[in-house]
Design a protein around this motif. Structure first.
Motif, mmCIF file in Angstrom:
data_model
loop_
_atom_site.group_PDB
_atom_site.id
_atom_site.type_symbol
_atom_site.label_atom_id
_atom_site.label_comp_id
_atom_site.label_asym_id
_atom_site.label_seq_id
_atom_site.Cartn_x
_atom_site.Cartn_y
_atom_site.Cartn_z
ATOM 1 N N LYS A 58 5.400 -20.782 -21.217
ATOM 2 C CA LYS A 58 6.055 -21.361 -20.655
ATOM 3 C C LYS A 58 7.101 -21.385 -21.516
ATOM 4 O O LYS A 58 8.410 -21.740 -21.076
ATOM 5 C CB LYS A 58 5.840 -22.283 -20.183
ATOM 6 C CG LYS A 58 4.775 -21.433 -18.865
ATOM 7 C CD LYS A 58 5.113 -20.281 -17.896
ATOM 8 C CE LYS A 58 4.220 -19.986 -17.077
ATOM 9 N NZ LYS A 58 2.848 -19.298 -17.254
ATOM 10 N N LYS A 61 10.675 -19.881 -21.718
ATOM 11 C CA LYS A 61 11.355 -20.260 -20.178
ATOM 12 C C LYS A 61 12.101 -20.972 -20.013
ATOM 13 O O LYS A 61 13.131 -21.265 -20.164
ATOM 14 C CB LYS A 61 10.112 -20.091 -19.650
ATOM 15 C CG LYS A 61 9.775 -18.068 -18.712
ATOM 16 C CD LYS A 61 9.244 -18.367 -17.879
ATOM 17 C CE LYS A 61 8.249 -17.521 -17.467
ATOM 18 N NZ LYS A 61 7.787 -16.834 -16.388
ATOM 19 N N ASN A 86 -0.458 -24.089 -16.093
ATOM 20 C CA ASN A 86 0.479 -24.077 -17.449
ATOM 21 C C ASN A 86 1.849 -24.561 -17.257
ATOM 22 O O ASN A 86 2.061 -24.749 -18.554
ATOM 23 C CB ASN A 86 -0.324 -22.395 -18.673
ATOM 24 C CG ASN A 86 -1.702 -22.541 -18.517
ATOM 25 O OD1 ASN A 86 -2.265 -23.178 -19.061
ATOM 26 N ND2 ASN A 86 -1.952 -20.973 -18.723
ATOM 27 N N SER A 165 10.401 -18.748 -13.314
ATOM 28 C CA SER A 165 10.317 -17.686 -13.164
ATOM 29 C C SER A 165 12.113 -17.075 -11.975
ATOM 30 O O SER A 165 11.626 -16.346 -11.396
ATOM 31 C CB SER A 165 9.637 -16.958 -12.822
ATOM 32 O OG SER A 165 8.595 -16.584 -13.657
ATOM 33 N N ALA A 198 0.344 -9.429 -17.318
ATOM 34 C CA ALA A 198 -0.033 -10.170 -16.953
ATOM 35 C C ALA A 198 1.417 -11.149 -15.796
ATOM 36 O O ALA A 198 1.983 -11.390 -16.519
ATOM 37 C CB ALA A 198 -0.759 -11.815 -17.326
ATOM 38 N N GLY A 200 2.472 -12.894 -12.685
ATOM 39 C CA GLY A 200 2.352 -14.162 -11.669
ATOM 40 C C GLY A 200 3.891 -14.258 -11.176
ATOM 41 O O GLY A 200 3.726 -13.418 -9.846
ATOM 42 N N THR A 201 4.031 -15.177 -11.220
ATOM 43 C CA THR A 201 5.533 -15.109 -10.932
ATOM 44 C C THR A 201 6.566 -14.388 -11.557
ATOM 45 O O THR A 201 7.539 -14.083 -11.336
ATOM 46 C CB THR A 201 6.307 -16.935 -10.798
ATOM 47 O OG1 THR A 201 6.741 -17.175 -12.625
ATOM 48 C CG2 THR A 201 5.062 -17.473 -10.427
ATOM 49 N N GLY A 203 8.888 -13.410 -14.343
ATOM 50 C CA GLY A 203 9.835 -14.227 -14.924
ATOM 51 C C GLY A 203 9.460 -13.069 -16.660
ATOM 52 O O GLY A 203 10.191 -12.462 -17.192
ATOM 53 N N GLU A 299 -8.393 -17.084 -21.184
ATOM 54 C CA GLU A 299 -8.910 -17.911 -19.940
ATOM 55 C C GLU A 299 -8.990 -17.024 -18.863
ATOM 56 O O GLU A 299 -8.351 -15.536 -18.894
ATOM 57 C CB GLU A 299 -7.736 -18.515 -19.310
ATOM 58 C CG GLU A 299 -6.547 -18.364 -19.646
ATOM 59 C CD GLU A 299 -5.949 -17.336 -18.773
ATOM 60 O OE1 GLU A 299 -6.174 -17.895 -17.526
ATOM 61 O OE2 GLU A 299 -5.446 -16.025 -19.007
ATOM 62 N N TYR A 302 -5.004 -15.416 -15.826
ATOM 63 C CA TYR A 302 -4.319 -14.393 -16.390
ATOM 64 C C TYR A 302 -4.754 -13.245 -17.444
ATOM 65 O O TYR A 302 -4.835 -12.256 -16.949
ATOM 66 C CB TYR A 302 -3.094 -15.285 -16.965
ATOM 67 C CG TYR A 302 -2.571 -16.950 -15.999
ATOM 68 C CD1 TYR A 302 -1.231 -15.618 -15.268
ATOM 69 C CD2 TYR A 302 -2.857 -17.729 -16.097
ATOM 70 C CE1 TYR A 302 -1.278 -16.510 -13.924
ATOM 71 C CE2 TYR A 302 -2.804 -19.145 -14.990
ATOM 72 C CZ TYR A 302 -1.357 -17.890 -14.324
ATOM 73 O OH TYR A 302 -1.181 -19.216 -13.539
ATOM 74 N N THR A 330 -0.423 -14.474 -23.671
ATOM 75 C CA THR A 330 0.602 -15.518 -22.721
ATOM 76 C C THR A 330 -0.152 -16.592 -22.694
ATOM 77 O O THR A 330 0.808 -17.758 -22.034
ATOM 78 C CB THR A 330 1.399 -15.067 -21.329
ATOM 79 O OG1 THR A 330 -0.098 -14.161 -20.181
ATOM 80 C CG2 THR A 330 1.894 -13.465 -21.136
ATOM 81 N N TYR A 331 -0.973 -16.237 -23.250
ATOM 82 C CA TYR A 331 -1.780 -18.177 -22.836
ATOM 83 C C TYR A 331 -2.003 -19.328 -24.491
ATOM 84 O O TYR A 331 -2.161 -18.586 -25.275
ATOM 85 C CB TYR A 331 -3.098 -17.549 -22.622
ATOM 86 C CG TYR A 331 -4.397 -19.211 -22.344
ATOM 87 C CD1 TYR A 331 -3.912 -19.556 -21.525
ATOM 88 C CD2 TYR A 331 -5.421 -19.164 -23.204
ATOM 89 C CE1 TYR A 331 -4.251 -21.130 -21.657
ATOM 90 C CE2 TYR A 331 -6.397 -20.013 -22.845
ATOM 91 C CZ TYR A 331 -5.450 -21.285 -21.780
ATOM 92 O OH TYR A 331 -6.663 -22.713 -21.941
HETATM 93 C C1 LIG Z 1 2.303 -18.764 -16.595
HETATM 94 C C2 LIG Z 1 1.134 -17.215 -16.482
HETATM 95 C C3 LIG Z 1 1.453 -15.772 -17.135
HETATM 96 C C4 LIG Z 1 1.957 -15.463 -15.993
HETATM 97 O O1 LIG Z 1 3.926 -15.355 -16.228
HETATM 98 P P1 LIG Z 1 4.835 -15.189 -14.973
HETATM 99 O O2 LIG Z 1 5.651 -14.643 -15.670
HETATM 100 O O3 LIG Z 1 4.811 -16.090 -13.974
HETATM 101 O O4 LIG Z 1 4.334 -14.009 -14.449
HETATM 102 C C5 LIG Z 1 0.622 -15.475 -17.543
HETATM 103 N N1 LIG Z 1 -0.255 -15.803 -18.344
HETATM 104 C C6 LIG Z 1 -0.339 -16.584 -18.627
HETATM 105 C C7 LIG Z 1 -1.202 -17.774 -19.677
HETATM 106 C C8 LIG Z 1 0.144 -17.808 -17.515
HETATM 107 O O5 LIG Z 1 0.382 -18.916 -18.013
#
Ligand SMILES: *Cc1c(COP(=O)(O)O)cnc(C)c1O
Length: 371
Positions: A58, A61, A86, A165, A198, A200-201, A203, A299, A302, A330-331
């Motif tokens: 995050k 971004k 997160n 995102s 991962a 999720g949204t 971005g 975790e 994701y 990404t965590y």
């Molecule tokens: C938010 C998040 C993601 C997903 O990323 P996006 O850009 O939303 O696809 C992956 N891993 C973790 C740990 C996150 O917090």
């Protein structure tokens, strides 16, 4: 200076930006995990170490999103996410850091220990928190909150979309791809054949795909869907990619206009499990294995599901043993256990007490990890 601005000086003049992190994040060979899995060239991109205060994907971004809030002289940012988001937490932390107020509109999700810590931390970093049982209730709540803030403050809060995102937020991962390219050029790792991330949204995955294409790094992004299937689709990826690309090109005409071919999008659905935020057996095994072999904490929402995909692909032959594989972590790994230990959940808004007074989901019980 970040590689995107070195390569496109006009973007540096045009885009809102506030530096929040330490870059480049390290790449590291995962010798022990690789040996266990029979993958010779296994690497990790340590985006758990992005922000000095809070890591994960995050901050990259938020450097653009909060940069926009500062540039537009907003005093408050408002964002939405699931209760354990997160993104909502990172927004609260860095908004606080920059002297902005933050509002988190949070949606019901399955209970887990990380949800509790994230809620406590958001409170600690002074976020105004609201909880909703459904998306329609959240939308209705947003209308009320925005009206109230417009009356009180005269300026509306800057709305940051879920996961950060937007086209603006996703630029952080275009830059991350250029950063990786530099690390390849420096010989820190060979060009990855596959990058597991991962989704999720989206971005993160979309920014990477565009960035890799722009810098000519021929790695294939394997996006592991961790969000609900009506949202995370190939169509959503294409639309965000085109919006992001058009935006960058409009800010700097030397930024190329590119096309994405649906064949180049690998969005994988089979590791999602039942729903968002509900852990899977495979995912939790992957979390435990990473912890045991490399001491890196993942975790279950994701990164566990994403590593489970990487592992499964090695076993089924989707990836070859001699391919270079990059796991994009990404965590966040900055630790706040000591801070949380002194807080009482009863200081949180009452609807959030539920997460502390009800058990966490089955797969989050009886294992030593915090994810
Ligand atoms: C938010 C998040 C993601 C997903 O990323 P996006 O850009 O939303 O696809 C992956 N891993 C973790 C740990 C996150 O917090």
């Amino acid at each position: 200076m970040i590689p995107l601005f070195v390569q496109y000086p006009r973007l540096r003049q045009q885009l809102p930006y506030v530096s929040l992190g330490d870059y480049p994040t390290p790449v590291q060979k995962l010798e022990r995990l690789g040996n266990t899995l029979g993958i010779e060239h296994l690497y990790v991109k340590r985006d758990d170490l992005t922000g000095a205060v809070y890591g994960g994907n995050k901050p990259r971004k938020l450097e653009f999103l909060l940069g926009e809030a500062l540039r537009a002289n907003r005093t408050t940012v408002l964002t939405i996410g699931y209760a354990g988001s997160n993104h909502a937490l990172a927004t609260a932390i860095y908004a606080h850091h920059l002297g902005l107020r933050s509002i988190s509109m949070l949606l019901r999700q399955p209970n887990a220990r990380y949800v509790r810590s994230n809620l406590m931390l958001q409170h600690y970093f002074c976020a105004e928190m609201h909880h909703y049982e459904s998306s329609p209730a959240l939308l209705l709540g947003a209308v009320g909150l925005l009206a109230r803030h417009r009356l009180q403050d005269r300026v509306s809060p800057l709305i940051i979309p879920a996961g950060g995102s937007s086209a603006l937020g996703s630029i952080g991962y275009v830059n991350a791809a250029l950063e990786l390219k530099r690390q390849v050029e420096q010989g820190l790792l060979p060009t990855p054949n596959l990058i597991y991330v991962a989704a999720g949204t989206l971005g993160t995955a979309v920014g990477l795909m565009l960035g890799l294409q722009v810098c000519g790094l021929k790695s294939r992004v394997v996006s592991i869907r961790v969000a609900t299937k009506w949202y995370a689709t190939v169509g959503t990826i294409v639309r965000l990619y085109n919006r992001l690309n058009a935006f960058l090109h409009s800010e700097d005409s030397s930024f190329p206009r590119l096309d994405i071919n649906e064949r180049d999008i690998e969005l994988r659905h089979e590791f999602f499990g039942m729903r968002y935020g509900l852990f899977t057996e495979q995912g939790q095994e992957a979390v435990a294995l990473m912890k045991r072999r490399e001491g890196i904490q993942l975790e279950g929402t994701y990164t566990g599901k994403t590593l489970a995909a990487l592992i499964a692909d090695g076993m089924t032959g989707r990836s070859q043993p001699d391919e270079v594989i990059l796991f994009w972590n990404t965590y966040n790994s900055r630790n706040y256990d000591a801070v949380i230990a002194n807080l009482d959940y009863r200081q949180l808004p009452e609807p959030l007490h539920w997460y502390f007074e009800h058990p966490v989901q089955q797969l989050d019980q009886n294992n030593g990890s915090t994810g």
